[in-house]
Design a protein around this motif. Structure first.
Motif, PDB file in Angstrom:
ATOM      1  N   GLY A  56       0.794  -1.225   0.000  1.00 26.27           N
ATOM      2  CA  GLY A  56       0.000   0.000   0.000  1.00 26.27           C
ATOM      3  C   GLY A  56       0.823   1.269   0.000  1.00 26.27           C
ATOM      4  N   ALA A  57       2.081   1.190  -0.475  1.00 25.26           N
ATOM      5  CA  ALA A  57       2.902   2.397  -0.597  1.00 25.26           C
ATOM      6  C   ALA A  57       2.298   3.332  -1.644  1.00 25.26           C
ATOM      7  CB  ALA A  57       4.327   2.019  -0.983  1.00 25.26           C
ATOM      8  N   THR A  58       2.622   4.609  -1.537  1.00 28.47           N
ATOM      9  CA  THR A  58       2.068   5.615  -2.441  1.00 28.47           C
ATOM     10  C   THR A  58       2.870   5.671  -3.729  1.00 28.47           C
ATOM     11  OG1 THR A  58       1.379   6.937  -0.538  1.00 28.47           O
ATOM     12  CG2 THR A  58       1.438   8.042  -2.684  1.00 28.47           C
ATOM     13  N   PRO A  59       2.227   5.483  -4.893  1.00 25.13           N
ATOM     14  CA  PRO A  59       2.943   5.652  -6.162  1.00 25.13           C
ATOM     15  C   PRO A  59       3.215   7.133  -6.420  1.00 25.13           C
ATOM     16  CG  PRO A  59       0.630   5.161  -6.569  1.00 25.13           C
ATOM     17  CD  PRO A  59       0.836   5.052  -5.085  1.00 25.13           C
ATOM     18  N   MET A  60       4.483   7.451  -6.687  1.00 27.78           N
ATOM     19  CA  MET A  60       4.915   8.844  -6.765  1.00 27.78           C
ATOM     20  C   MET A  60       5.212   9.246  -8.202  1.00 27.78           C
ATOM     21  SD  MET A  60       4.697   9.483  -3.544  1.00 27.78           S
ATOM     22  CE  MET A  60       5.538  11.045  -3.245  1.00 27.78           C
ATOM     23  N   ASP A  61       5.357  10.558  -8.418  1.00 23.60           N
ATOM     24  CA  ASP A  61       5.591  11.104  -9.753  1.00 23.60           C
ATOM     25  C   ASP A  61       7.086  11.176 -10.059  1.00 23.60           C
ATOM     26  OD1 ASP A  61       2.939  11.291 -10.304  1.00 23.60           O
ATOM     27  OD2 ASP A  61       2.766  13.440  -9.930  1.00 23.60           O
ATOM     28  N   ARG A  62       7.694  10.007 -10.222  1.00 26.99           N
ATOM     29  CA  ARG A  62       9.083   9.855 -10.661  1.00 26.99           C
ATOM     30  C   ARG A  62      10.080  10.569  -9.732  1.00 26.99           C
ATOM     31  NH1 ARG A  62       9.914  11.723 -16.421  1.00 26.99           N
ATOM     32  NH2 ARG A  62      11.980  10.860 -15.973  1.00 26.99           N
ATOM     33  N   PRO A  63      10.344  10.014  -8.570  1.00 26.85           N
ATOM     34  CA  PRO A  63      11.338  10.604  -7.666  1.00 26.85           C
ATOM     35  C   PRO A  63      12.711  10.682  -8.311  1.00 26.85           C
ATOM     36  CG  PRO A  63      10.020   8.930  -6.544  1.00 26.85           C
ATOM     37  CD  PRO A  63       9.699   8.826  -7.992  1.00 26.85           C
ATOM     38  N   GLU A  64      13.414  11.784  -8.045  1.00 27.80           N
ATOM     39  CA  GLU A  64      14.746  11.990  -8.604  1.00 27.80           C
ATOM     40  C   GLU A  64      15.777  12.181  -7.490  1.00 27.80           C
ATOM     41  OE1 GLU A  64      16.075  12.028 -11.652  1.00 27.80           O
ATOM     42  OE2 GLU A  64      14.369  11.983 -13.021  1.00 27.80           O
ATOM     43  N   ASN A  72      17.478  21.719  10.055  1.00 25.73           N
ATOM     44  CA  ASN A  72      16.486  21.036  10.893  1.00 25.73           C
ATOM     45  C   ASN A  72      16.241  19.584  10.515  1.00 25.73           C
ATOM     46  OD1 ASN A  72      14.993  21.221   8.545  1.00 25.73           O
ATOM     47  ND2 ASN A  72      13.476  22.654   9.366  1.00 25.73           N
ATOM     48  N   GLY A  73      16.945  19.070   9.511  1.00 27.24           N
ATOM     49  CA  GLY A  73      16.802  17.665   9.150  1.00 27.24           C
ATOM     50  C   GLY A  73      15.617  17.342   8.275  1.00 27.24           C
ATOM     51  N   ASP A  74      14.827  18.332   7.857  1.00 23.18           N
ATOM     52  CA  ASP A  74      13.725  18.060   6.938  1.00 23.18           C
ATOM     53  C   ASP A  74      14.270  17.489   5.625  1.00 23.18           C
ATOM     54  OD1 ASP A  74      11.900  18.963   8.744  1.00 23.18           O
ATOM     55  OD2 ASP A  74      11.393  20.812   7.678  1.00 23.18           O
ATOM     56  N   VAL A  75      13.486  16.597   5.035  1.00 22.11           N
ATOM     57  CA  VAL A  75      13.879  15.917   3.797  1.00 22.11           C
ATOM     58  C   VAL A  75      13.075  16.489   2.639  1.00 22.11           C
ATOM     59  CG1 VAL A  75      14.070  13.694   2.631  1.00 22.11           C
ATOM     60  CG2 VAL A  75      14.339  13.817   5.127  1.00 22.11           C
ATOM     61  N   TYR A  76      13.766  16.803   1.549  1.00 23.08           N
ATOM     62  CA  TYR A  76      13.138  17.327   0.333  1.00 23.08           C
ATOM     63  C   TYR A  76      13.415  16.350  -0.807  1.00 23.08           C
ATOM     64  CZ  TYR A  76      12.673  21.742   2.852  1.00 23.08           C
ATOM     65  OH  TYR A  76      12.337  22.719   3.776  1.00 23.08           O
ATOM     66  N   PHE A  77      12.403  16.092  -1.632  1.00 26.50           N
ATOM     67  CA  PHE A  77      12.553  15.142  -2.734  1.00 26.50           C
ATOM     68  C   PHE A  77      11.926  15.729  -3.990  1.00 26.50           C
ATOM     69  CE2 PHE A  77      13.951  10.715  -1.827  1.00 26.50           C
ATOM     70  CZ  PHE A  77      14.301  10.353  -3.132  1.00 26.50           C
ATOM     71  N   THR A  78      12.677  15.702  -5.093  1.00 24.88           N
ATOM     72  CA  THR A  78      12.113  16.155  -6.357  1.00 24.88           C
ATOM     73  C   THR A  78      11.299  15.032  -6.997  1.00 24.88           C
ATOM     74  OG1 THR A  78      14.215  15.594  -7.448  1.00 24.88           O
ATOM     75  CG2 THR A  78      13.851  17.904  -6.876  1.00 24.88           C
ATOM     76  N   LEU A  79      10.098  15.365  -7.436  1.00 31.63           N
ATOM     77  CA  LEU A  79       9.244  14.479  -8.218  1.00 31.63           C
ATOM     78  C   LEU A  79       9.135  15.131  -9.583  1.00 31.63           C
ATOM     79  CD1 LEU A  79       6.592  13.829  -5.429  1.00 31.63           C
ATOM     80  CD2 LEU A  79       8.548  12.396  -6.046  1.00 31.63           C
ATOM     81  N   THR A  80       9.889  14.628 -10.549  1.00 27.70           N
ATOM     82  CA  THR A  80      10.206  15.419 -11.734  1.00 27.70           C
ATOM     83  C   THR A  80       9.003  15.658 -12.651  1.00 27.70           C
ATOM     84  OG1 THR A  80      11.882  15.707 -13.439  1.00 27.70           O
ATOM     85  CG2 THR A  80      10.996  13.486 -13.178  1.00 27.70           C
ATOM     86  N   ASN A  81       8.162  14.669 -12.865  1.00 25.45           N
ATOM     87  CA  ASN A  81       6.918  14.805 -13.635  1.00 25.45           C
ATOM     88  C   ASN A  81       6.306  13.418 -13.782  1.00 25.45           C
ATOM     89  OD1 ASN A  81       7.838  13.489 -16.189  1.00 25.45           O
ATOM     90  ND2 ASN A  81       9.123  15.318 -16.391  1.00 25.45           N
ATOM     91  N   ASN A  82       5.111  13.356 -14.297  1.00 26.74           N
ATOM     92  CA  ASN A  82       4.481  12.069 -14.579  1.00 26.74           C
ATOM     93  C   ASN A  82       3.302  12.298 -15.497  1.00 26.74           C
ATOM     94  OD1 ASN A  82       3.455   9.510 -14.686  1.00 26.74           O
ATOM     95  ND2 ASN A  82       3.043   9.311 -12.495  1.00 26.74           N
ATOM     96  N   THR A  83       3.548  12.289 -16.794  1.00 26.47           N
ATOM     97  CA  THR A  83       2.480  12.540 -17.758  1.00 26.47           C
ATOM     98  C   THR A  83       1.588  11.314 -17.948  1.00 26.47           C
ATOM     99  OG1 THR A  83       3.992  11.963 -19.564  1.00 26.47           O
ATOM    100  CG2 THR A  83       3.805  14.298 -18.980  1.00 26.47           C
ATOM    101  N   ARG A  84       1.924  10.200 -17.313  1.00 22.79           N
ATOM    102  CA  ARG A  84       1.102   8.999 -17.415  1.00 22.79           C
ATOM    103  C   ARG A  84       0.143   8.841 -16.239  1.00 22.79           C
ATOM    104  NH1 ARG A  84       5.374   4.354 -19.595  1.00 22.79           N
ATOM    105  NH2 ARG A  84       5.999   5.452 -21.509  1.00 22.79           N
ATOM    106  N   ARG A  85       0.201   9.769 -15.286  1.00 24.15           N
ATOM    107  CA  ARG A  85      -0.694   9.641 -14.134  1.00 24.15           C
ATOM    108  C   ARG A  85      -2.127   9.944 -14.549  1.00 24.15           C
ATOM    109  NH1 ARG A  85      -0.778   9.178  -8.870  1.00 24.15           N
ATOM    110  NH2 ARG A  85       1.504   9.248  -8.644  1.00 24.15           N
ATOM    111  N   THR A  86      -3.026   9.021 -14.228  1.00 21.75           N
ATOM    112  CA  THR A  86      -4.451   9.204 -14.527  1.00 21.75           C
ATOM    113  C   THR A  86      -5.298   9.292 -13.268  1.00 21.75           C
ATOM    114  OG1 THR A  86      -4.754   6.796 -14.710  1.00 21.75           O
ATOM    115  CG2 THR A  86      -4.244   8.009 -16.740  1.00 21.75           C
ATOM    116  N   GLU A  87      -4.696   8.954 -12.121  1.00 23.74           N
ATOM    117  CA  GLU A  87      -5.424   9.013 -10.856  1.00 23.74           C
ATOM    118  C   GLU A  87      -4.566   9.740  -9.830  1.00 23.74           C
ATOM    119  OE1 GLU A  87      -7.296   5.986  -7.481  1.00 23.74           O
ATOM    120  OE2 GLU A  87      -6.756   5.244  -9.471  1.00 23.74           O
TER     121      GLU A  87
END
Length: 269
Positions: A56-64, A72-87
């Protein structure tokens, strides 16, 4: 894996999330264990994507790229794009996502979960408010965030690998922002919106056809090193700013450029 446990993330709609272990004993959504579905640990690792779906993990928009704030230790992640996402889902709310976004989370003390938000949405500045959710303008519009890194002062540097209509307005670029300064009226950290978008600033623009990727800094932050990948018809001469004359073809050369201030002081301030 010789040591440790591989986890996948579930981003819940309430802004919290949990880490789900991919182990033979882990119980999937259908009540079976991952071991009974895939086999031993090596089989689970070889089928990480399927195991993540089963948990049940979350499908993401192409992590880079990933970057951790030195403040402060916060984590940042780029999700570059996802033109195939329909939901859409809470962490990836735009279908046919041409522009990408940057997600942020803060780990719980016991590291079993986290709190998350979307720090900034990429967009064309002329897109609708439903798409341009961060209210970007022609001065900071971007798409396909890719490279990502903090310097030692807490400035977050964002690099792009654009393939959308933003390329009609600007080449791939480096943007800078200080997340610790992006706060609401009570002083709490918040996200990039139309009301504060000017805090996200375009810092550097690459030559035509390139991807800007990879960055490093010297210890006193007076120099930034940036990679220019597959530039188009550049450079024409030793002067990197000189435009290649129309009708002239030169061999494009990937390169690493160094950016320094004329006075030798720290960059970005």
């Amino acid at each position: 894996m010789d040591e440790g446990t591989l986890y996948v993330a579930r981003f819940d709609e309430n802004g919290t999330g949990v880490w789900l272990p991919l182990t033979p004993e882990a119980v999937a959504q259908d009540g079976r264990t991952l071991g009974s579905i895939f086999g031993d640990l090596s089989d689970i690792i070889l089928n990480t994507r399927g195991a993540a779906d089963a948990m049940g993990a979350t499908p993401m928009d192409r992590p880079e790229w990933c970057a951790v704030s030195p403040l402060n230790g916060d984590v940042y992640f780029t999700l570059t794009n996802n033109t195939r996402r329909t939901e859409a889902n809470a962490a990836n709310p735009r279908i046919d996502n041409d522009y990408g976004h940057i997600i942020r989370w803060s780990e719980a003390d016991d590291m079993s979960g986290f709190e998350w938000d979307i720090f900034v949405f990429g967009s064309n500045d002329s897109a609708s408010a439903e798409i341009n959710r961060s209210g970007l303008t022609d001065l900071n519009e971007f798409a396909s965030p890719d490279g990502l890194g903090f310097d030692s002062r807490g400035i977050l540097w964002i690099q792009t690998d654009n393939g959308s209509d933003v390329a009609d307005d600007t080449n791939d670029q480096v943007l800078g922002v200080v997340p610790s300064n992006v706060v609401d009226a009570e002083g709490n950290q918040t996200t990039i919106t139309a009301e504060n978008q000017e805090m996200l600033k375009r810092f550097f623009v690459g030559p035509n056809g390139c991807e800007v990727t990879g960055l490093a800094f010297n210890p006193d932050n007076t120099a930034m090193f940036v990679n220019i990948q597959h530039p188009g018809n550049w450079p024409y001469s030793a002067d990197a700013t000189e435009v290649t004359p129309a009708g002239t073809s030169v061999r494009p050369r990937a390169s690493t450029v160094v950016i320094q201030k004329a006075d030798g002081g720290p960059i970005g301030v």
